[in-house]
Design a protein around this motif. Structure first.
Motif, mmCIF file in Angstrom:
data_model
loop_
_atom_site.group_PDB
_atom_site.id
_atom_site.type_symbol
_atom_site.label_atom_id
_atom_site.label_comp_id
_atom_site.label_asym_id
_atom_site.label_seq_id
_atom_site.Cartn_x
_atom_site.Cartn_y
_atom_site.Cartn_z
ATOM 1 N N GLY A 24 0.463 -1.055 0.288
ATOM 2 C CA GLY A 24 0.097 -0.397 0.159
ATOM 3 C C GLY A 24 0.790 1.477 -0.420
ATOM 4 O O GLY A 24 2.338 1.521 -0.708
ATOM 5 N N THR A 25 0.275 2.455 0.805
ATOM 6 C CA THR A 25 1.119 3.843 0.178
ATOM 7 C C THR A 25 1.192 4.077 1.982
ATOM 8 O O THR A 25 0.098 4.156 3.074
ATOM 9 N N PHE A 26 2.115 4.841 2.194
ATOM 10 C CA PHE A 26 2.287 5.430 3.434
ATOM 11 C C PHE A 26 2.934 7.010 3.237
ATOM 12 O O PHE A 26 3.501 7.388 2.330
ATOM 13 N N LEU A 27 1.969 8.298 3.276
ATOM 14 C CA LEU A 27 2.236 9.840 3.462
ATOM 15 C C LEU A 27 1.905 9.966 4.912
ATOM 16 O O LEU A 27 2.151 9.576 5.674
ATOM 17 N N GLU A 28 2.807 11.438 4.956
ATOM 18 C CA GLU A 28 2.999 12.460 6.240
ATOM 19 C C GLU A 28 1.558 12.603 5.105
ATOM 20 O O GLU A 28 1.927 14.444 4.850
ATOM 21 N N TRP A 29 0.419 13.314 5.444
ATOM 22 C CA TRP A 29 -0.506 14.421 5.679
ATOM 23 C C TRP A 29 -0.802 15.548 5.799
ATOM 24 O O TRP A 29 -0.874 16.597 5.211
ATOM 25 N N TYR A 30 0.409 15.828 7.275
ATOM 26 C CA TYR A 30 -0.225 16.944 7.870
ATOM 27 C C TYR A 30 1.802 16.680 8.205
ATOM 28 O O TYR A 30 1.965 15.786 8.960
ATOM 29 N N ARG A 31 2.544 17.665 8.203
ATOM 30 C CA ARG A 31 3.566 18.298 8.956
ATOM 31 C C ARG A 31 3.129 19.737 10.226
ATOM 32 O O ARG A 31 3.130 20.718 9.416
ATOM 33 N N PHE A 32 3.577 19.828 11.417
ATOM 34 C CA PHE A 32 3.070 20.884 12.461
ATOM 35 C C PHE A 32 4.430 21.840 11.719
ATOM 36 O O PHE A 32 4.055 22.980 11.535
ATOM 37 N N ASP A 33 5.504 21.792 11.918
ATOM 38 C CA ASP A 33 6.589 22.232 11.547
ATOM 39 C C ASP A 33 6.494 22.549 10.432
ATOM 40 O O ASP A 33 7.509 23.963 10.169
ATOM 41 N N ARG A 102 -7.460 20.765 -7.328
ATOM 42 C CA ARG A 102 -8.223 19.446 -6.925
ATOM 43 C C ARG A 102 -7.203 18.598 -6.070
ATOM 44 O O ARG A 102 -6.269 18.253 -6.080
ATOM 45 N N LEU A 103 -8.223 18.663 -4.964
ATOM 46 C CA LEU A 103 -7.924 17.477 -4.185
ATOM 47 C C LEU A 103 -8.389 15.799 -4.489
ATOM 48 O O LEU A 103 -9.761 16.135 -4.388
ATOM 49 N N ASP A 104 -7.265 14.947 -4.818
ATOM 50 C CA ASP A 104 -8.090 13.691 -4.025
ATOM 51 C C ASP A 104 -7.401 12.314 -3.934
ATOM 52 O O ASP A 104 -6.490 13.225 -2.849
ATOM 53 N N ASP A 105 -7.260 11.375 -4.035
ATOM 54 C CA ASP A 105 -6.820 10.414 -3.285
ATOM 55 C C ASP A 105 -5.954 9.989 -3.885
ATOM 56 O O ASP A 105 -5.510 8.058 -3.762
ATOM 57 N N THR A 106 -5.005 10.242 -4.939
ATOM 58 C CA THR A 106 -4.549 9.777 -5.840
ATOM 59 C C THR A 106 -3.456 11.091 -5.658
ATOM 60 O O THR A 106 -2.198 10.081 -4.590
ATOM 61 N N ASP A 107 -3.481 12.156 -5.670
ATOM 62 C CA ASP A 107 -2.013 12.793 -5.513
ATOM 63 C C ASP A 107 -1.691 13.690 -3.898
ATOM 64 O O ASP A 107 -1.010 13.601 -3.185
ATOM 65 N N ARG A 108 -3.262 12.855 -3.089
ATOM 66 C CA ARG A 108 -3.253 13.609 -1.542
ATOM 67 C C ARG A 108 -3.230 14.755 -1.827
ATOM 68 O O ARG A 108 -2.453 14.961 -0.015
ATOM 69 N N ARG A 109 -2.273 15.614 -2.231
ATOM 70 C CA ARG A 109 -2.572 17.145 -1.850
ATOM 71 C C ARG A 109 -3.502 17.448 -0.792
ATOM 72 O O ARG A 109 -4.475 17.088 -0.257
ATOM 73 N N ALA A 110 -3.464 18.858 0.097
ATOM 74 C CA ALA A 110 -3.871 19.790 0.672
ATOM 75 C C ALA A 110 -3.838 21.179 0.388
ATOM 76 O O ALA A 110 -3.071 21.374 -0.379
ATOM 77 N N VAL A 111 -4.818 21.778 0.656
ATOM 78 C CA VAL A 111 -4.506 23.010 1.444
ATOM 79 C C VAL A 111 -5.302 23.615 2.306
ATOM 80 O O VAL A 111 -5.247 23.002 3.492
ATOM 81 N N TYR A 112 -4.227 24.610 2.713
ATOM 82 C CA TYR A 112 -4.038 25.771 3.593
ATOM 83 C C TYR A 112 -4.741 26.861 3.179
ATOM 84 O O TYR A 112 -4.623 27.407 2.365
ATOM 85 N N LEU A 113 -6.162 27.558 4.247
ATOM 86 C CA LEU A 113 -6.472 29.305 3.980
ATOM 87 C C LEU A 113 -6.130 29.029 5.182
ATOM 88 O O LEU A 113 -6.685 28.751 6.641
ATOM 89 N N ALA A 114 -5.869 30.299 5.412
ATOM 90 C CA ALA A 114 -5.800 31.367 6.579
ATOM 91 C C ALA A 114 -6.854 32.213 6.984
ATOM 92 O O ALA A 114 -7.970 32.127 6.328
ATOM 93 N N GLU A 115 -7.200 32.140 8.154
ATOM 94 C CA GLU A 115 -8.211 33.450 8.829
ATOM 95 C C GLU A 115 -9.066 34.300 7.854
ATOM 96 O O GLU A 115 -7.764 34.727 7.229
ATOM 97 N N GLY A 116 -9.990 34.335 7.324
ATOM 98 C CA GLY A 116 -10.055 35.585 6.610
ATOM 99 C C GLY A 116 -10.894 35.080 5.319
ATOM 100 O O GLY A 116 -11.618 36.089 4.763
ATOM 101 N N LEU A 117 -10.333 33.434 4.991
ATOM 102 C CA LEU A 117 -10.695 33.655 3.693
ATOM 103 C C LEU A 117 -11.949 32.989 3.312
ATOM 104 O O LEU A 117 -12.198 31.945 5.043
#
Length: 199
Positions: A24-33, A102-117
């Motif tokens: 299968g696959t392993f990834l870090e979908w979120y890294r605090f630092d 585009r966010l999907d279960d293939t590329d596993r991208r994420a987006v971050y949006l700041a307060e106010g958007l």
């Protein structure tokens, strides 16, 4: 993990490194630092949400009063969505602009949006499952919406007839939200962001 700013100030696209084999696959979908280094301050995690949507469902455009607002880190864990970030900050150089990822279960991208958007998405598949981390908890009376089909925004949703919730269907246009004083101020959002950076 690659983190790049989008054209709207306060929004980033995150592309994780994926490690796969026959198991299968392993990834870090979120890294605090990593996110904190890119954004300039850590995401103060207060709430985690999960939604599933039928194909053609459009959710949004949602936002919260600033301060404290609600920054979001969003990914699609199953299926695919078109995630849309809208600059609704009155006085912003890119006020009224939007950007889609585009966010999907293939590329596993994420987006971050700041307060106010403003934030919304369209489900491109059946059962599209979206998970998002939030910097503040839900606060009734301080959460708002803008109609996702507002012709002034002119968002190119990839479905002929988007399925909307009753609440989103009667949300004000961007102009109406501005006239009623609902929109966050760009200056207030920038000032709040600097407070977060200074700790």
């Amino acid at each position: 993990m690659k983190i790049r700013p989008l054209t709207i100030e306060g929004a980033w696209e995150v592309t994780p490194a994926q490690h796969g084999d026959s198991r299968g696959t392993f990834l870090e979908w979120y890294r605090f630092d990593a996110l904190a280094e890119a954004v300039g301050h850590p995401l103060d995690l207060a709430q985690a949400n999960l939604s599933t949507s039928a194909r053609g469902v459009v959710r949004g455009i949602h936002f919260a009063d600033v301060p404290p607002g609600q920054a979001k880190y969003v990914t699609c864990v199953s299926g695919a969505v078109l995630d849309v970030i809208v600059d609704i900050r009155a006085g912003s150089p890119t006020f009224g602009a939007w950007e889609a990822v585009r966010l999907d279960d293939t590329d596993r991208r994420a987006v971050y949006l700041a307060e106010g958007l403003g934030h919304g998405f369209c489900a491109l598949t059946e059962g599209a499952t979206v998970a998002y981390l939030c910097s503040a908890t839900y606060r009734p009376g301080h959460e708002h919406g803008i109609h996702p089909l507002d012709p002034e925004l002119n968002i190119t949703w990839p479905v002929g007839e988007p399925l909307l919730s009753g609440k989103d269907a009667v949300a004000p246009t961007l102009a109406e939200a501005g006239e009623s004083g609902l929109l966050p101020s760009y200056d207030t959002c920038v000032s709040y962001g600097k407070q977060l950076q200074s700790g």
